[in-house]
Design a protein around this motif. Structure first.
Motif, PDB file in Angstrom:
ATOM      1  N   SER A 283      34.935  -8.364  -5.052  1.00 36.93           N
ATOM      2  CA  SER A 283      34.115  -7.247  -5.542  1.00 36.93           C
ATOM      3  C   SER A 283      33.200  -7.715  -6.667  1.00 36.93           C
ATOM      4  O   SER A 283      32.023  -7.327  -6.728  1.00 36.93           O
ATOM      5  N   LEU A 284      33.730  -8.561  -7.535  1.00 33.79           N
ATOM      6  CA  LEU A 284      32.918  -9.079  -8.641  1.00 33.79           C
ATOM      7  C   LEU A 284      31.834 -10.024  -8.133  1.00 33.79           C
ATOM      8  O   LEU A 284      30.722 -10.057  -8.686  1.00 33.79           O
ATOM      9  N   TRP A 285      32.135 -10.812  -7.096  1.00 35.87           N
ATOM     10  CA  TRP A 285      31.101 -11.664  -6.512  1.00 35.87           C
ATOM     11  C   TRP A 285      30.001 -10.814  -5.886  1.00 35.87           C
ATOM     12  O   TRP A 285      28.804 -11.170  -5.975  1.00 35.87           O
ATOM     13  N   ALA A 286      30.375  -9.721  -5.249  1.00 39.90           N
ATOM     14  CA  ALA A 286      29.368  -8.814  -4.689  1.00 39.90           C
ATOM     15  C   ALA A 286      28.504  -8.215  -5.799  1.00 39.90           C
ATOM     16  O   ALA A 286      27.290  -8.053  -5.645  1.00 39.90           O
ATOM     17  N   VAL A 287      29.118  -7.909  -6.925  1.00 40.33           N
ATOM     18  CA  VAL A 287      28.366  -7.404  -8.078  1.00 40.33           C
ATOM     19  C   VAL A 287      27.390  -8.471  -8.570  1.00 40.33           C
ATOM     20  O   VAL A 287      26.228  -8.166  -8.895  1.00 40.33           O
ATOM     21  N   ALA A 288      27.844  -9.725  -8.637  1.00 37.74           N
ATOM     22  CA  ALA A 288      26.962 -10.813  -9.070  1.00 37.74           C
ATOM     23  C   ALA A 288      25.734 -10.900  -8.173  1.00 37.74           C
ATOM     24  O   ALA A 288      24.610 -11.140  -8.643  1.00 37.74           O
ATOM     25  N   GLY A 289      25.918 -10.679  -6.863  1.00 35.27           N
ATOM     26  CA  GLY A 289      24.783 -10.687  -5.953  1.00 35.27           C
ATOM     27  C   GLY A 289      23.887  -9.479  -6.116  1.00 35.27           C
ATOM     28  O   GLY A 289      22.658  -9.585  -6.042  1.00 35.27           O
ATOM     29  N   SER A 290      24.482  -8.313  -6.362  1.00 40.37           N
ATOM     30  CA  SER A 290      23.675  -7.083  -6.499  1.00 40.37           C
ATOM     31  C   SER A 290      22.860  -7.069  -7.784  1.00 40.37           C
ATOM     32  O   SER A 290      21.803  -6.440  -7.844  1.00 40.37           O
ATOM     33  N   GLU A 371      32.504  -1.299  -7.758  1.00 36.73           N
ATOM     34  CA  GLU A 371      31.827  -0.486  -6.745  1.00 36.73           C
ATOM     35  C   GLU A 371      30.720   0.360  -7.363  1.00 36.73           C
ATOM     36  O   GLU A 371      29.634   0.517  -6.782  1.00 36.73           O
ATOM     37  N   LYS A 372      30.941   0.877  -8.558  1.00 41.02           N
ATOM     38  CA  LYS A 372      29.904   1.659  -9.242  1.00 41.02           C
ATOM     39  C   LYS A 372      28.706   0.786  -9.601  1.00 41.02           C
ATOM     40  O   LYS A 372      27.551   1.168  -9.393  1.00 41.02           O
ATOM     41  N   ILE A 373      28.985  -0.388 -10.149  1.00 36.70           N
ATOM     42  CA  ILE A 373      27.891  -1.298 -10.512  1.00 36.70           C
ATOM     43  C   ILE A 373      27.126  -1.726  -9.263  1.00 36.70           C
ATOM     44  O   ILE A 373      25.889  -1.781  -9.262  1.00 36.70           O
ATOM     45  N   LEU A 378      22.227  -2.274  -6.451  1.00 38.45           N
ATOM     46  CA  LEU A 378      21.836  -2.896  -5.195  1.00 38.45           C
ATOM     47  C   LEU A 378      20.402  -2.559  -4.799  1.00 38.45           C
ATOM     48  O   LEU A 378      19.682  -3.393  -4.250  1.00 38.45           O
ATOM     49  N   MET A 379      19.964  -1.334  -5.095  1.00 41.06           N
ATOM     50  CA  MET A 379      18.619  -0.899  -4.682  1.00 41.06           C
ATOM     51  C   MET A 379      17.557  -1.198  -5.728  1.00 41.06           C
ATOM     52  O   MET A 379      16.386  -0.881  -5.539  1.00 41.06           O
ATOM     53  N   GLN A 380      17.960  -1.805  -6.843  1.00 41.77           N
ATOM     54  CA  GLN A 380      17.008  -2.126  -7.910  1.00 41.77           C
ATOM     55  C   GLN A 380      16.418  -3.521  -7.655  1.00 41.77           C
ATOM     56  O   GLN A 380      17.142  -4.506  -7.658  1.00 41.77           O
ATOM     57  N   THR A 381      15.124  -3.588  -7.442  1.00 42.53           N
ATOM     58  CA  THR A 381      14.471  -4.852  -7.093  1.00 42.53           C
ATOM     59  C   THR A 381      13.433  -5.295  -8.123  1.00 42.53           C
ATOM     60  O   THR A 381      12.683  -6.232  -7.884  1.00 42.53           O
ATOM     61  N   THR A 386      21.806  -6.705 -16.021  1.00 42.95           N
ATOM     62  CA  THR A 386      23.122  -6.979 -16.581  1.00 42.95           C
ATOM     63  C   THR A 386      24.063  -5.867 -16.147  1.00 42.95           C
ATOM     64  O   THR A 386      23.624  -4.810 -15.667  1.00 42.95           O
ATOM     65  N   MET A 387      25.366  -6.081 -16.320  1.00 41.57           N
ATOM     66  CA  MET A 387      26.325  -5.037 -15.943  1.00 41.57           C
ATOM     67  C   MET A 387      26.104  -3.774 -16.761  1.00 41.57           C
ATOM     68  O   MET A 387      26.209  -2.650 -16.236  1.00 41.57           O
ATOM     69  N   ARG A 388      25.810  -3.934 -18.045  1.00 44.28           N
ATOM     70  CA  ARG A 388      25.582  -2.758 -18.890  1.00 44.28           C
ATOM     71  C   ARG A 388      24.365  -1.986 -18.409  1.00 44.28           C
ATOM     72  O   ARG A 388      24.391  -0.751 -18.351  1.00 44.28           O
ATOM     73  N   GLN A 389      23.306  -2.674 -18.049  1.00 43.80           N
ATOM     74  CA  GLN A 389      22.119  -1.995 -17.548  1.00 43.80           C
ATOM     75  C   GLN A 389      22.400  -1.281 -16.227  1.00 43.80           C
ATOM     76  O   GLN A 389      21.931  -0.172 -16.009  1.00 43.80           O
ATOM     77  N   ALA A 390      23.186  -1.926 -15.371  1.00 49.39           N
ATOM     78  CA  ALA A 390      23.510  -1.323 -14.076  1.00 49.39           C
ATOM     79  C   ALA A 390      24.337  -0.058 -14.256  1.00 49.39           C
ATOM     80  O   ALA A 390      24.108   0.951 -13.574  1.00 49.39           O
TER      81      ALA A 390
END
Length: 395
Positions: A283-290, A371-373, A378-381, A386-390
């Motif tokens: 899940s954290l790796w997916a966050v790193a990609g998003s 999951e929230k992050i 994910l849709m922000q391009t 950063t996690m805080r911004q997300a």
């Protein structure tokens, strides 16, 4: 009654998971690396077993009376082992020493009056050879002394018998336990990086190519995350099971059957701990990609996670004593620390259950936050987040 659209969308993750599995299995590099690793594990253990069981033939240059009798007695003492002694007679000590210097023989044996015998090596002492030949020389000397005293060898040695009682027969020896702990730590690192980076790259590529916008219109982003995590978790589980199975099979082939049960139990716990912990890591790796918008951003967004994995790797290898006990209860670190303790027998039977429960609770919390992050970033391009911004973004 037909399923509602909501019920249909809740099962979409299975399609995503299946696609992750199929894509990975079609990756020749992944398949070849898995097969090569399994072969390497089996081959290394087979070579180790062959070398350990290979007969140790010691060639000895000898001179003087009764020297051959010493070798015969040494061979009798080593009858239940793979060690054999072969003697080659020479006229004097100088000739024996020359044979040793020229590497024609392994050691030399010459009589020394009045102390007994002298072993001659070239650069170092051979402790195994010294043990058998010393015991043989002492046995012959005792026989001579017993004959001179008019008593039997049994009478002369009465009261000197030493038996051996093993209190924890079958327990893993410390050296093997350390090797097993290292293997657990290495497999954790390998699987975490291999499958984790695959998830992160998949997410950022879909985001960079705008494929995620199409996927988002067809399914909830939560289902997309679940599918990616589940698919890679299955692959990681199967690959680890194959590696561990190959290792256990190789260990059994080397003849270490007495220790196999405890190591197999520790290996089973390792797979369970890894599977539960990998759900959080994936899940954290997916966050790193998003959080990234380009593949080049992954180096930055994945750095904290890479550091965590390295910390767990070094903790599994180097921690000892109280620090290791504490680490075996810390989620993620317990993936390698607790199975390592089980391998060397320092953990009670109930400890892994408590550590696994703590891991499950931590994994649940990490997955919820991740999951929230993931959904918010994910849709922000527009750029790297950063996690805080997300977390500050509106869904």
């Amino acid at each position: 009654m037909s399923a509602t659209p909501g019920n249909e969308s809740r099962g979409v993750w299975r399609i995503v998971a299946g696609r992750e599995v199929v894509v990975k299995l079609r990756d020749r590099n992944f398949v070849i690396s898995t097969v090569v690793t399994i072969v390497a594990i089996i081959a290394s253990l087979a070579i180790s077993g062959f070398l350990s069981s290979r007969p140790d033939k010691v060639e000895v240059a000898i001179t003087g009376p009764e020297t051959a009798a010493v070798l015969d007695t040494a061979n009798a003492l080593a009858a239940d082992t793979d060690t054999t002694f072969t003697g080659y007679a020479f006229p004097d000590r100088a000739a024996v020493e020359q044979q040793v210097r020229d590497d024609v023989v392994d050691v030399g044996l010459v009589p020394v009056e009045p102390s007994g015998w002298l072993l001659i090596g070239k650069t170092a002492e051979d402790t195994d050879t010294a043990t058998y030949i010393t015991a043989a020389a002492q046995q012959i000397a005792l026989q001579h002394n017993a004959d001179a005293a008019g008593v039997s060898l049994e009478q002369l040695g009465r009261g000197a018998a030493v038996d051996y009682d093993v209190l924890e027969r079958g327990a893993v020896d410390p050296g093997l336990a350390r090797i097993v702990a290292f293997v657990f730590a290495f497999l954790f690192y390998l699987a975490s990086v291999l499958f984790g980076m695959s998830i992160a790259q998949s997410v950022v590529e879909e985001k960079q190519n705008r494929i995620v916008e199409i996927l988002a219109s067809a399914m909830p982003l939560r289902q997309l995350l679940i599918g990616k995590v589940a698919g890679n978790a299955v692959l990681a589980f199967v690959q680890l099971a194959l590696f561990v199975g190959a290792g256990l099979a190789g260990l059994a082939a080397t003849g270490k059957t007495e220790q196999l049960g405890q190591i197999a139990g520790a290996a089973g716990w390792f797979i369970v701990f890894f599977l539960v912990g990998f759900l959080a890591l994936a899940s954290l790796w997916a966050v790193a990609g998003s959080l990234a918008t380009r593949s080049e951003d992954l180096q930055s967004t994945a750095t904290p996670l890479s550091m965590l994995i390295m910390i767990v790797l070094f903790a599994g290898i180097f921690l000892t004593g109280t620090a290791r006990v504490v680490a075996s209860y810390v989620p993620i670190m317990s993936i390698v620390a607790m199975p390592g303790r089980l391998a060397d027998g320092t953990a009670a039977w109930w400890e892994p259950f408590i550590a696994l429960a703590l891991m499950a609770v931590a994994t649940y919390g990490i997955v919820i936050i991740a999951e929230k992050i993931y959904r918010r970033s994910l849709m922000q391009t527009q750029g790297r987040l950063t996690m805080r911004q997300a977390l500050a973004l509106e869904e």
